[in-house]
Design an enzyme around this catalytic site. Sequence first.
Site, PDB file in Angstrom:
ATOM      1  CG  ASP A 122       9.263 -44.324 -36.848  1.00  0.00           C
ATOM      2  OD1 ASP A 122       9.671 -43.492 -36.008  1.00  0.00           O
ATOM      3  OD2 ASP A 122       8.136 -44.854 -36.799  1.00  0.00           O
ATOM      4  CG  ASP A 308       9.700 -40.780 -33.103  1.00  0.00           C
ATOM      5  OD1 ASP A 308      10.164 -41.417 -34.055  1.00  0.00           O
ATOM      6  OD2 ASP A 308       8.481 -40.700 -32.868  1.00  0.00           O
TER       7      ASP A 308
END
Length: 424
Positions: A122, A308
Amino acid sequence: MRILLSIFLTLWLAYGALSAPTSLKRRQGRSFKIETVRRASNTIHGPSALRRAYVKYGIVPTNIGVDLDDFEPIVKAAAEDLSKEIVEPDQTGAVSAASVEGDAAFVSPITIGGQELVVTFDTGSSDVWVMNTRLPSSSIEGRPAFDPSKSTTFEDIQGATFNITYGDDSYAFGGVGSDTIDVGGVTVTGQAIGLPTQVSGSFLEDTYTNGLVGLGFSSLNTVQPQQQRSFFEAIAEVLDEPVLGASIKSESVGEYEFGIIDKTKFKGDLVNATIDASSGYWKFESAYYRVGDGELKKNDQATATIADTGTSLMLLDQHVVDAYYAKVHGAQYVASATGYIYPCSAELPNFSIAIGPQHLATLPGNLMGFAEVGTNTTTGETVCYGGMQSNQGLSLQILGDTFLKAFYVVFDLRGPSIGVASPA
Ligand SMILES: *[C@@H]1O[C@H](CO)[C@@H](O)[C@H](O)[C@H]1NC(C)=O
Ligand SMILES: *[C@@H]1O[C@H](CO)[C@@H](O)[C@H](O)[C@H]1NC(C)=O
Ligand SMILES: *[C@@H]1O[C@H](CO)[C@@H](O)[C@H](O)[C@H]1NC(C)=O
Ligand SMILES: *[C@@H]1O[C@H](CO)[C@@H](O)[C@H](O)[C@H]1NC(C)=O
């Protein structure tokens, strides 16, 4: 930052005008194999995304898990590397990034203290944490969990705690230890790792992943009282180049490569943008956009844009999203679903968004859809949910997996900068 799409789908299936496709079969067994081959690029995939939503509804009661066997590292760790204290700074490591739940997330294999785990990388957060044996046994029943007592390299960091809440309200908190992490043959020793004693329900349901490895900057790390260095900054010290090349692929197995800009993965030039790392995110300037071959528009309200890997969709300022779906025949915004839907037969225009002050990245229309979500009971047409949706007034635009799937993207700590190119 992990904003998974399931929330939208969950709300969405409650919407009365849609009915569930009847073709969805009950899944038998606990695990499934990730396919390595792939679909035609212009078909919008739905059933597996729906499966995830169905699980949330309890319609499909089976536990959808992922076997570790499905995720062999692409570069295997040499056994002796694991025991080496000092690693020469000339390494690269690659791991598979497998789509799960219809691209709701991408997961990769790592080892911690020699124990195999499947995690989600992430770039929108900076904590590492894993499902572990300090959680209540009911929380880890039937799934892999890191057992610190079985790791010879694990040490508790006395008095340290972490507490992280993600963009979809999922959370994890508990104590912190340190251990050796191996990613595709590259090892990082003494990495701070959260061992939650409590996680939100979504993490209990998400059996395809056993934790998160944050690849944001250290300033986002939540460990108290002493903030810990992020995994990316730690691994960068032993890498040939301090970079991560992300080539994730829709409903397929892509790759995260640490330490190398892989020229076989893209064509043309990498377009670079300067990263403002002050917030801890991979944030860059992106003030322009274009819908199809329309005029280039300036997004005066654009606050900041981040890349992201932990967010399923592309979440942009509402007026940009409105401008896009204005060009999609039959598209409508459904408040209860907090999103745009459209007849799956509609043609989606290309969409371009600025990468830095001088370049536009264009996503082809066939990658702008996310999933089939049902059937319009009036017309019998299948209805699709778009891959671009509103950021709901959040002060960030988020280029999540919908965007990343369309490109080869380099996260480069030099600068730092981000590079974007067309996939090979
Ligand atoms: C974790 O953080 C949240 C939000 O900041 C807070 O409400 C909660 O009390 C914290 N939990 C613990 C155990 O510190
Ligand atoms: C972008 O950055 C990479 C290194 O990260 C460099 O090799 C490349 O030449 C840069 N491209 C441009 C157009 O500046
Ligand atoms: C979308 O962009 C591609 C190039 O990426 C172009 O070939 C195609 O014609 C565009 N489609 C539309 C409908 O504008
Ligand atoms: C279903 O189709 C009808 C007729 O075209 C349309 O008015 C309605 O908005 C559609 N509903 C959904 C949820 O797409």
